[in-house]
Design a protein around this motif. Structure first.
Motif, PDB file in Angstrom:
ATOM      1  N   MET A 209       1.221  -1.157  -0.326  1.00 21.11           N
ATOM      2  CA  MET A 209       0.095   0.111   0.050  1.00 21.11           C
ATOM      3  C   MET A 209       1.068   1.590   0.011  1.00 21.11           C
ATOM      4  O   MET A 209       1.395   1.413   0.604  1.00 21.11           O
ATOM      5  N   SER A 210      -0.034   2.569  -0.571  1.00 23.13           N
ATOM      6  CA  SER A 210       1.406   3.532  -0.721  1.00 23.13           C
ATOM      7  C   SER A 210       0.646   4.381   0.392  1.00 23.13           C
ATOM      8  O   SER A 210      -0.312   4.265   1.146  1.00 23.13           O
ATOM      9  N   TYR A 211       1.586   5.149  -0.043  1.00 22.42           N
ATOM     10  CA  TYR A 211       2.112   6.851   1.504  1.00 22.42           C
ATOM     11  C   TYR A 211      -0.354   6.955   1.465  1.00 22.42           C
ATOM     12  O   TYR A 211      -0.718   7.553   2.377  1.00 22.42           O
ATOM     13  N   SER A 212      -0.053   7.559   0.029  1.00 18.25           N
ATOM     14  CA  SER A 212      -1.444   8.039  -0.448  1.00 18.25           C
ATOM     15  C   SER A 212      -2.675   7.812  -0.006  1.00 18.25           C
ATOM     16  O   SER A 212      -3.896   7.852   0.257  1.00 18.25           O
ATOM     17  N   GLN A 213      -2.590   5.650   0.021  1.00 14.54           N
ATOM     18  CA  GLN A 213      -3.609   4.901  -0.336  1.00 14.54           C
ATOM     19  C   GLN A 213      -3.922   4.434   1.257  1.00 14.54           C
ATOM     20  O   GLN A 213      -5.278   3.996   1.838  1.00 14.54           O
ATOM     21  N   ILE A 214      -3.169   4.798   1.965  1.00 10.16           N
ATOM     22  CA  ILE A 214      -2.615   5.007   3.477  1.00 10.16           C
ATOM     23  C   ILE A 214      -3.936   5.710   4.109  1.00 10.16           C
ATOM     24  O   ILE A 214      -4.986   5.331   4.904  1.00 10.16           O
ATOM     25  N   SER A 215      -3.213   7.377   3.857  1.00  3.94           N
ATOM     26  CA  SER A 215      -3.450   8.379   3.609  1.00  3.94           C
ATOM     27  C   SER A 215      -5.448   8.479   3.054  1.00  3.94           C
ATOM     28  O   SER A 215      -6.525   8.538   4.283  1.00  3.94           O
ATOM     29  N   GLY A 216      -5.054   7.664   2.666  1.00  2.00           N
ATOM     30  CA  GLY A 216      -7.101   7.897   2.037  1.00  2.00           C
ATOM     31  C   GLY A 216      -8.087   6.512   2.871  1.00  2.00           C
ATOM     32  O   GLY A 216      -9.235   6.747   2.642  1.00  2.00           O
ATOM     33  N   ARG A 217      -7.562   5.504   3.120  1.00  2.00           N
ATOM     34  CA  ARG A 217      -7.988   4.531   3.824  1.00  2.00           C
ATOM     35  C   ARG A 217      -8.961   5.095   5.412  1.00  2.00           C
ATOM     36  O   ARG A 217      -9.881   4.531   5.447  1.00  2.00           O
ATOM     37  N   ILE A 218      -7.821   5.330   5.784  1.00  2.00           N
ATOM     38  CA  ILE A 218      -7.823   6.343   6.654  1.00  2.00           C
ATOM     39  C   ILE A 218      -8.370   7.413   7.087  1.00  2.00           C
ATOM     40  O   ILE A 218      -9.233   7.617   8.075  1.00  2.00           O
ATOM     41  N   ALA A 219      -8.624   7.957   6.039  1.00  2.00           N
ATOM     42  CA  ALA A 219      -9.874   9.376   6.242  1.00  2.00           C
ATOM     43  C   ALA A 219     -11.202   9.005   5.749  1.00  2.00           C
ATOM     44  O   ALA A 219     -12.906   9.059   6.197  1.00  2.00           O
TER      45      ALA A 219
ATOM     46  N   LYS B  18      -8.874  13.402   8.603  1.00  2.00           N
ATOM     47  CA  LYS B  18      -7.668  13.524   7.047  1.00  2.00           C
ATOM     48  C   LYS B  18      -6.573  13.729   7.609  1.00  2.00           C
ATOM     49  O   LYS B  18      -5.367  14.212   8.466  1.00  2.00           O
ATOM     50  N   ILE B  19      -5.570  13.142   7.167  1.00  2.00           N
ATOM     51  CA  ILE B  19      -4.054  12.306   7.826  1.00  2.00           C
ATOM     52  C   ILE B  19      -3.100  12.767   6.723  1.00  2.00           C
ATOM     53  O   ILE B  19      -2.941  11.871   5.462  1.00  2.00           O
ATOM     54  N   SER B  20      -2.454  13.533   6.693  1.00  2.00           N
ATOM     55  CA  SER B  20      -1.269  13.811   5.016  1.00  2.00           C
ATOM     56  C   SER B  20      -0.545  12.650   4.761  1.00  2.00           C
ATOM     57  O   SER B  20      -0.229  11.735   5.899  1.00  2.00           O
ATOM     58  N   LYS B  21      -0.315  12.843   3.670  1.00  2.00           N
ATOM     59  CA  LYS B  21       0.940  11.598   3.896  1.00  2.00           C
ATOM     60  C   LYS B  21       2.491  12.123   4.012  1.00  2.00           C
ATOM     61  O   LYS B  21       3.085  10.486   4.351  1.00  2.00           O
ATOM     62  N   ALA B  22       3.065  12.334   4.739  1.00  2.00           N
ATOM     63  CA  ALA B  22       3.759  13.317   4.916  1.00  2.00           C
ATOM     64  C   ALA B  22       3.516  12.463   6.224  1.00  2.00           C
ATOM     65  O   ALA B  22       4.841  12.391   7.536  1.00  2.00           O
TER      66      ALA B  22
ATOM     67  N   LEU C 287       4.159   8.830   6.372  1.00  2.00           N
ATOM     68  CA  LEU C 287       5.421   9.072   5.852  1.00  2.00           C
ATOM     69  C   LEU C 287       6.327   8.246   7.146  1.00  2.00           C
ATOM     70  O   LEU C 287       6.694   8.009   7.751  1.00  2.00           O
ATOM     71  N   ARG C 288       6.072   9.942   8.728  1.00  2.00           N
ATOM     72  CA  ARG C 288       6.919   9.719   9.234  1.00  2.00           C
ATOM     73  C   ARG C 288       6.389   8.417  10.871  1.00  2.00           C
ATOM     74  O   ARG C 288       6.920   8.433  11.219  1.00  2.00           O
ATOM     75  N   TRP C 289       5.166   8.298  10.553  1.00  2.00           N
ATOM     76  CA  TRP C 289       4.233   6.665  11.003  1.00  2.00           C
ATOM     77  C   TRP C 289       5.926   5.525  11.024  1.00  2.00           C
ATOM     78  O   TRP C 289       5.781   5.185  11.619  1.00  2.00           O
ATOM     79  N   CYS C 290       5.271   5.726   9.434  1.00  2.00           N
ATOM     80  CA  CYS C 290       5.856   4.282   8.975  1.00  2.00           C
ATOM     81  C   CYS C 290       7.613   4.415   9.217  1.00  2.00           C
ATOM     82  O   CYS C 290       7.886   3.115   9.910  1.00  2.00           O
ATOM     83  N   ARG C 291       8.292   5.612   9.692  1.00  2.00           N
ATOM     84  CA  ARG C 291       9.578   5.631   9.592  1.00  2.00           C
ATOM     85  C   ARG C 291      10.183   5.623  11.066  1.00  2.00           C
ATOM     86  O   ARG C 291      10.960   5.569  11.753  1.00  2.00           O
ATOM     87  N   GLY C 292       8.754   5.356  11.924  1.00  2.00           N
ATOM     88  CA  GLY C 292       9.048   5.792  13.090  1.00  2.00           C
ATOM     89  C   GLY C 292       9.433   6.993  13.467  1.00  2.00           C
ATOM     90  O   GLY C 292      10.175   7.327  15.085  1.00  2.00           O
ATOM     91  N   THR C 293       9.937   8.050  12.906  1.00  2.00           N
ATOM     92  CA  THR C 293       9.687   8.983  13.184  1.00  2.00           C
ATOM     93  C   THR C 293       8.866  10.364  13.571  1.00  2.00           C
ATOM     94  O   THR C 293       9.086  11.144  14.532  1.00  2.00           O
ATOM     95  N   ASN C 294       7.312  10.023  14.084  1.00  2.00           N
ATOM     96  CA  ASN C 294       6.794  10.418  14.053  1.00  2.00           C
ATOM     97  C   ASN C 294       6.003   9.677  15.488  1.00  2.00           C
ATOM     98  O   ASN C 294       5.370   9.046  14.893  1.00  2.00           O
ATOM     99  N   ASN C 295       5.280  10.465  16.026  1.00  2.00           N
ATOM    100  CA  ASN C 295       4.303   9.673  17.750  1.00  2.00           C
ATOM    101  C   ASN C 295       2.826  10.456  17.050  1.00  2.00           C
ATOM    102  O   ASN C 295       2.850  11.571  16.932  1.00  2.00           O
ATOM    103  N   THR C 296       1.748   9.048  16.803  1.00  2.00           N
ATOM    104  CA  THR C 296       0.601   9.374  17.239  1.00  2.00           C
ATOM    105  C   THR C 296      -0.141  10.203  18.344  1.00  2.00           C
ATOM    106  O   THR C 296      -0.901  11.509  18.012  1.00  2.00           O
TER     107      THR C 296
END
Length: 72
Positions: free
Chosen positions: A1-11, A17-21, A24-33
């Protein structure tokens, strides 16, 4: 799944609305929800022992008299 697909599914599923960025940070582990600090490794180490010793060493010992001053 691409980042935009993940963002769209969450929406679609959660109506937010969650941005693709952000995805991306969630997947890389650099951002905590929840904007919390990352977990700290509490593996035994000299540094951890020092911090624990300093913390417990500053607690009031039995029989120790302390005074508090206040300004009037």
């Amino acid at each position: 799944m691409s980042y935009s697909q993940i963002s769209g599914r969450i929406a679609r599923e959660f109506d937010i609305k969650i941005s693709k960025a952000t995805v991306l940070r969630w997947c890389r582990g650099t951002n905590n929800t929840f904007n919390r600090m990352r977990k700290v490794a509490l593996d035994p180490s000299p540094a951890l022992a020092y911090i624990i010793g300093a913390y417990f060493g500053t607690l009031q010992q039995p029989g120790m008299v302390t005074t508090a001053t206040t300004s009037s």
